[in-house]
Scaffold this active site. Structure first.
Site, PDB file in Angstrom:
ATOM      1  N   GLU A 125      -3.836  -8.806   4.111  1.00  0.00           N
ATOM      2  CA  GLU A 125      -3.389  -9.637   2.992  1.00  0.00           C
ATOM      3  C   GLU A 125      -2.752  -8.802   1.887  1.00  0.00           C
ATOM      4  O   GLU A 125      -1.907  -9.289   1.145  1.00  0.00           O
ATOM      5  CB  GLU A 125      -4.585 -10.398   2.380  1.00  0.00           C
ATOM      6  CG  GLU A 125      -5.126 -11.494   3.258  1.00  0.00           C
ATOM      7  CD  GLU A 125      -6.421 -12.078   2.714  1.00  0.00           C
ATOM      8  OE1 GLU A 125      -6.866 -11.671   1.612  1.00  0.00           O
ATOM      9  OE2 GLU A 125      -7.001 -12.935   3.406  1.00  0.00           O
TER      10      GLU A 125
ATOM     11  N   LYS B  20      -4.932   9.614  -6.341  1.00  0.00           N
ATOM     12  CA  LYS B  20      -5.181   9.793  -4.915  1.00  0.00           C
ATOM     13  C   LYS B  20      -5.404  11.268  -4.598  1.00  0.00           C
ATOM     14  O   LYS B  20      -4.718  12.096  -5.168  1.00  0.00           O
ATOM     15  CB  LYS B  20      -3.963   9.300  -4.115  1.00  0.00           C
ATOM     16  CG  LYS B  20      -3.635   7.848  -4.300  1.00  0.00           C
ATOM     17  CD  LYS B  20      -2.339   7.478  -3.552  1.00  0.00           C
ATOM     18  CE  LYS B  20      -1.106   8.013  -4.236  1.00  0.00           C
ATOM     19  NZ  LYS B  20       0.168   7.623  -3.606  1.00  0.00           N
TER      20      LYS B  20
ATOM     21  N   ASP C 198       2.894   8.592   2.972  1.00  0.00           N
ATOM     22  CA  ASP C 198       3.535   9.640   3.784  1.00  0.00           C
ATOM     23  C   ASP C 198       2.747  10.949   3.775  1.00  0.00           C
ATOM     24  O   ASP C 198       3.155  11.915   4.405  1.00  0.00           O
ATOM     25  CB  ASP C 198       4.959   9.899   3.293  1.00  0.00           C
ATOM     26  CG  ASP C 198       4.985  10.600   1.950  1.00  0.00           C
ATOM     27  OD1 ASP C 198       4.147  10.257   1.078  1.00  0.00           O
ATOM     28  OD2 ASP C 198       5.826  11.493   1.759  1.00  0.00           O
TER      29      ASP C 198
END
Lengths: 302, 302
Positions: free
Chosen positions: B19, B223, B248
């Site tokens: 979703e 991150k 990536d």
């Protein structure tokens, strides 16, 4: 266990045992611009006894000439040849140990003291105090970060003009120039001054060390690392067993002496308190301890 | 083992399963100012299918407004609420998770994007782009490095005006101000641009991390660390099992997704090559792999 020097016979035995003394300066000989009481007489006494004295400091901002001026100002005899700042030791290390080639140059992150010492060893350099390298870059403007294949070493010391341009250029040389050496004058994380503590040389080099981690490991010249000692021994051919390192810090001075197979004397006029070395879990233990270097003065006046 | 998305049925199954999609931007959606072919159609297709899209980037120099301008310029629909740069996530983290008090302020090492996002959350700040903090100090002149007890957090991001004054002030707040938070937008060691790589946010904060090591450990928002995800989930209440992180880079994007119990899709339009994830000793393994995000385009045109 460390042996505490307290009596006249302790002092005499200590002096009789060694031919060469290596002294850290700040916290041992002086505090900032203030001589530690008695030290002047003690140093003069040692000279009178034919001992060889060397002054070994991680301070990377000063050339030997600048240190000499300070010794002169404080009325302490010191010869240029006896002074080993980490800037000078790094220049010596490049010249004598690494045999740094004449057609290459060193990219400097550091102050004028480093440049002066490189010049004294006829080593070409760039960066450092060059105004072109002491400016801020605008956000995402990397156009001035160019390649330079003549750079054969990046030398990083203490630099109050540290900036992104210097870091980006140094990083580029380290990753793009084959066999580019990565050398730090020292890696002290902080230093005390003006009643507070401030980021030291090791903090200045931290961005580069982090950015090239896993690709390149720096050589650290200053205490407690051994290149500093290699430079002194290479130049003066001292017998380690007749040499004592005197300092106020366990993790730099005393460890430097221990790793170099020298004897060690801790003075308590600096950062270390007596209780610290008497703890059961103490890891770095000096061979000798004395409250102050000035406490040898009774020998001088005897 | 990673499952490679190649056929129409692979593509369809992948889209049906989730979703919510979190996208890293550079190397996934664009390369610098160049859209990756097909991506525009794919994103529009996902929106048409009622999917929720979020753009999650460690770039700490831009506010959401600046990112939005870039999306607009490239012709990609993106709502401010869907954009999570590490500057914004850090401001959210301070406000929502740390409940940063109104009477305190944040000392910023970073660019305008960080300041804008702090302002958007009504958090007081100092340092950053203030001209008084963007000047070089003369050697051993620490007189302008004063205390400021109102500073309750040091926030460090990417800053091309990094300098000793900022480092010394930030260091002082960290060691002298009780409970002063130490927060990094992200700790990327380098980033690629202009055909080379340059020291990243993690290099900018390295001096502080080194100088306070053992005393204070930073919270890293970006991150692969989880505060970034906590901020997104706190604001949008996403079901982790219905959410896929697309990126990536293995060590930031994919690890971020794995640690956050999200599904993960690696695209090969960035730094990672296929061979790398097929190695026997590969440590970070994405759930799915596709050559390019643009490869979902056939679904869009079907």
């Amino acid at each position: 266990m460390a042996s505490f020097i307290e009596s006249d016979s302790d002092r005499k035995a200590f002096i009789d045992r060694f031919e060469n003394y290596l002294f850290d300066c700040d916290g041992v000989i002086w505090h900032g611009d203030q001589l530690i009481p008695g030290v002047k007489d003690v140093l003069a006494y040692l000279r009178g006894r034919g001992k060889r004295l060397f002054f070994v400091t991680n301070n990377a901002t000063k050339s030997r000439e600048s240190f000499k001026s300070k010794f002169d100002r404080l009325g302490i005899e010191a010869d240029l040849d006896e002074i080993f700042g980490s800037a000078y030791a790094t220049a010596l290390y490049l010249k004598r140990i690494l045999k740094f080639p004449e057609h290459k140059k060193v990219y400097v992150i550091g102050e004028k003291g480093v440049e002066d010492e490189l010049a004294s060893e006829n080593i070409r350099y760039c960066g450092g105090t060059d105004p072109a390298d002491n400016e801020f870059l605008e956000l995402m403007d990397f156009s001035s970060v160019t390649t330079d294949k003549e750079v054969g070493a990046v030398l990083c010391g203490f630099d109050m003009h540290i900036n992104y341009k210097k870091l980006a250029k140094a990083h580029r040389y380290l990753i793009e120039n084959e066999d580019c050496h990565f050398i730090l004058t020292n890696d002290d994380s902080t230093f005390p001054t003006d009643g507070s503590i401030f980021p030291g040389s090791g903090a200045i080099s931290a961005p580069l060390r982090y950015a090239v981690a896993g690709k390149k490991t720096p050589i650290v010249v200053g205490k407690p690392n051994q290149p500093m000692l290699d430079c002194i021994l290479d130049k003066h051919h001292l017998d380690r067993s007749k040499t004592c390192m005197i300092g106020d810090r366990l993790d730099t001075d005393i460890l430097f002496g221990i790793n170099g197979q020298l004897s060690t004397l801790l003075v308590l006029t600096g950062v270390v308190k007596k209780a610290e070395i008497e703890q059961a879990d103490a890891k770095i233990i000096p061979e000798f301890v004395i409250d102050s270097l000035g406490d040898f003065a009774p020998l001088a006046s005897a």
